[in-house]
Design a protein around this motif. Sequence first.
Motif, PDB file in Angstrom:
ATOM      1  N   UNK A   1      62.509 122.169  10.319  1.00 45.06           N
ATOM      2  CA  UNK A   1      63.717 122.995  10.220  1.00 45.06           C
ATOM      3  C   UNK A   1      64.889 122.340  10.952  1.00 45.06           C
ATOM      4  N   UNK A   2      66.048 122.384  10.323  1.00 45.99           N
ATOM      5  CA  UNK A   2      67.283 121.919  10.953  1.00 45.99           C
ATOM      6  C   UNK A   2      68.373 122.933  10.655  1.00 45.99           C
ATOM      7  N   UNK A   3      69.368 122.994  11.544  1.00 47.37           N
ATOM      8  CA  UNK A   3      70.483 123.926  11.371  1.00 47.37           C
ATOM      9  C   UNK A   3      71.753 123.139  11.096  1.00 47.37           C
TER      10      UNK A   3
ATOM     11  N   UNK B   1      68.263 119.504  14.897  1.00 49.78           N
ATOM     12  CA  UNK B   1      66.863 119.915  14.804  1.00 49.78           C
ATOM     13  C   UNK B   1      66.082 119.441  16.016  1.00 49.78           C
ATOM     14  N   UNK B   2      64.795 119.357  15.882  1.00 53.45           N
ATOM     15  CA  UNK B   2      63.896 118.976  16.971  1.00 53.45           C
ATOM     16  C   UNK B   2      64.206 117.590  17.526  1.00 53.45           C
ATOM     17  N   UNK B   3      64.694 116.700  16.694  1.00 58.37           N
ATOM     18  CA  UNK B   3      64.963 115.320  17.114  1.00 58.37           C
ATOM     19  C   UNK B   3      66.439 115.092  17.428  1.00 58.37           C
ATOM     20  N   UNK B   4      67.201 116.152  17.622  1.00 59.70           N
ATOM     21  CA  UNK B   4      68.634 116.012  17.874  1.00 59.70           C
ATOM     22  C   UNK B   4      69.421 116.130  16.584  1.00 59.70           C
ATOM     23  N   UNK B   5      70.553 115.463  16.521  1.00 64.57           N
ATOM     24  CA  UNK B   5      71.408 115.528  15.335  1.00 64.57           C
ATOM     25  C   UNK B   5      70.990 114.488  14.307  1.00 64.57           C
ATOM     26  N   UNK B   6      70.969 114.918  13.048  1.00 68.34           N
ATOM     27  CA  UNK B   6      70.570 114.049  11.940  1.00 68.34           C
ATOM     28  C   UNK B   6      71.454 114.333  10.734  1.00 68.34           C
ATOM     29  N   UNK B   7      71.576 113.347   9.860  1.00 69.11           N
ATOM     30  CA  UNK B   7      72.256 113.537   8.582  1.00 69.11           C
ATOM     31  C   UNK B   7      71.197 113.876   7.543  1.00 69.11           C
ATOM     32  N   UNK B   8      71.402 114.968   6.806  1.00 68.18           N
ATOM     33  CA  UNK B   8      70.432 115.470   5.844  1.00 68.18           C
ATOM     34  C   UNK B   8      71.040 115.460   4.445  1.00 68.18           C
ATOM     35  N   UNK B   9      70.274 114.941   3.494  1.00 68.76           N
ATOM     36  CA  UNK B   9      70.660 114.957   2.086  1.00 68.76           C
ATOM     37  C   UNK B   9      70.523 116.397   1.584  1.00 68.76           C
TER      38      UNK B   9
ATOM     39  N   UNK C   1      69.981 127.488   8.111  1.00 70.00           N
ATOM     40  CA  UNK C   1      68.750 126.741   8.394  1.00 70.00           C
ATOM     41  C   UNK C   1      68.207 126.142   7.109  1.00 70.00           C
ATOM     42  N   UNK C   2      67.772 124.889   7.191  1.00 72.22           N
ATOM     43  CA  UNK C   2      67.193 124.178   6.063  1.00 72.22           C
ATOM     44  C   UNK C   2      65.812 123.659   6.441  1.00 72.22           C
ATOM     45  N   UNK C   3      64.889 123.671   5.482  1.00 72.98           N
ATOM     46  CA  UNK C   3      63.594 123.049   5.690  1.00 72.98           C
ATOM     47  C   UNK C   3      63.671 121.680   5.033  1.00 72.98           C
ATOM     48  N   UNK C   4      63.464 120.629   5.841  1.00 69.57           N
ATOM     49  CA  UNK C   4      63.699 119.254   5.383  1.00 69.57           C
ATOM     50  C   UNK C   4      62.424 118.428   5.410  1.00 69.57           C
ATOM     51  N   UNK C   5      62.323 117.539   4.445  1.00 69.77           N
ATOM     52  CA  UNK C   5      61.230 116.593   4.354  1.00 69.77           C
ATOM     53  C   UNK C   5      61.858 115.213   4.193  1.00 69.77           C
ATOM     54  N   UNK C   6      61.537 114.307   5.108  1.00 67.16           N
ATOM     55  CA  UNK C   6      62.074 112.938   5.047  1.00 67.16           C
ATOM     56  C   UNK C   6      63.600 112.930   4.930  1.00 67.16           C
ATOM     57  N   UNK C   7      64.266 113.723   5.776  1.00 64.19           N
ATOM     58  CA  UNK C   7      65.728 113.800   5.853  1.00 64.19           C
ATOM     59  C   UNK C   7      66.404 114.291   4.576  1.00 64.19           C
ATOM     60  N   UNK C   8      65.669 115.075   3.785  1.00 65.62           N
ATOM     61  CA  UNK C   8      66.247 115.705   2.596  1.00 65.62           C
ATOM     62  C   UNK C   8      65.898 117.185   2.613  1.00 65.62           C
TER      63      UNK C   8
ATOM     64  N   UNK D   1      62.421 129.490  10.406  1.00 64.88           N
ATOM     65  CA  UNK D   1      62.676 128.260  11.163  1.00 64.88           C
ATOM     66  C   UNK D   1      61.993 128.333  12.522  1.00 64.88           C
ATOM     67  N   UNK D   2      62.085 129.492  13.175  1.00 64.90           N
ATOM     68  CA  UNK D   2      61.447 129.665  14.484  1.00 64.90           C
ATOM     69  C   UNK D   2      59.929 129.558  14.374  1.00 64.90           C
ATOM     70  N   UNK D   3      59.341 130.140  13.322  1.00 69.93           N
ATOM     71  CA  UNK D   3      57.894 130.080  13.136  1.00 69.93           C
ATOM     72  C   UNK D   3      57.426 128.652  12.871  1.00 69.93           C
ATOM     73  N   UNK D   4      58.159 127.917  12.047  1.00 79.88           N
ATOM     74  CA  UNK D   4      57.795 126.524  11.767  1.00 79.88           C
ATOM     75  C   UNK D   4      57.942 125.681  13.032  1.00 79.88           C
ATOM     76  N   UNK D   5      59.026 125.893  13.779  1.00 79.52           N
ATOM     77  CA  UNK D   5      59.201 125.154  15.035  1.00 79.52           C
ATOM     78  C   UNK D   5      58.082 125.461  16.026  1.00 79.52           C
ATOM     79  N   UNK D   6      57.621 126.716  16.067  1.00 78.75           N
ATOM     80  CA  UNK D   6      56.504 127.071  16.952  1.00 78.75           C
ATOM     81  C   UNK D   6      55.230 126.349  16.528  1.00 78.75           C
ATOM     82  N   UNK D   7      54.977 126.279  15.223  1.00 77.61           N
ATOM     83  CA  UNK D   7      53.798 125.573  14.730  1.00 77.61           C
ATOM     84  C   UNK D   7      53.882 124.084  15.043  1.00 77.61           C
ATOM     85  N   UNK D   8      55.064 123.494  14.902  1.00 73.97           N
ATOM     86  CA  UNK D   8      55.231 122.076  15.234  1.00 73.97           C
ATOM     87  C   UNK D   8      55.050 121.836  16.735  1.00 73.97           C
ATOM     88  N   UNK D   9      55.532 122.781  17.551  1.00 74.92           N
ATOM     89  CA  UNK D   9      55.321 122.674  19.001  1.00 74.92           C
ATOM     90  C   UNK D   9      53.831 122.773  19.328  1.00 74.92           C
TER      91      UNK D   9
END
Length: 100
Positions: free
Chosen positions: A6-8, A21-29, A41-48, A58-66
């Motif tokens: 998840x990224x905002x 997102x979790x890794x800081x700021x990123x550019x998303x397609x 909030x967007x759910x992203x795979x490989x920066x897309x 987004x919070x639930x996915x971030x909790x699972x990743x944590x």
Amino acid sequence: MCLGIPVQVIDCGEHFARCRGRAGEVDIDIRLVGVQAPGTWLLCFLDAAREVIPAERAAAVNAALAALSAVDAGATDLSAFFADLDREPQLPEFLRMQTP
């Protein structure tokens, strides 16, 4: 394996959005989801971006990743990451209709 992250949206252009997102700021397609407002909030795979999601998901996915990170670090008690595990599991509606 590819995990959804998840990224905002911070700022959005026509084809790419600057997101946090979790890794800081990123550019998303964003070509699959279109232009999005800041705060979305967007759910992203490989920066897309593949899906627009609510903040709760987004919070639930971030909790699972944590939780995955915690397991990797040796943790065995994951109850803090999954608030809904203290309840009896429920069948999905379509399966409940099939049980006598």
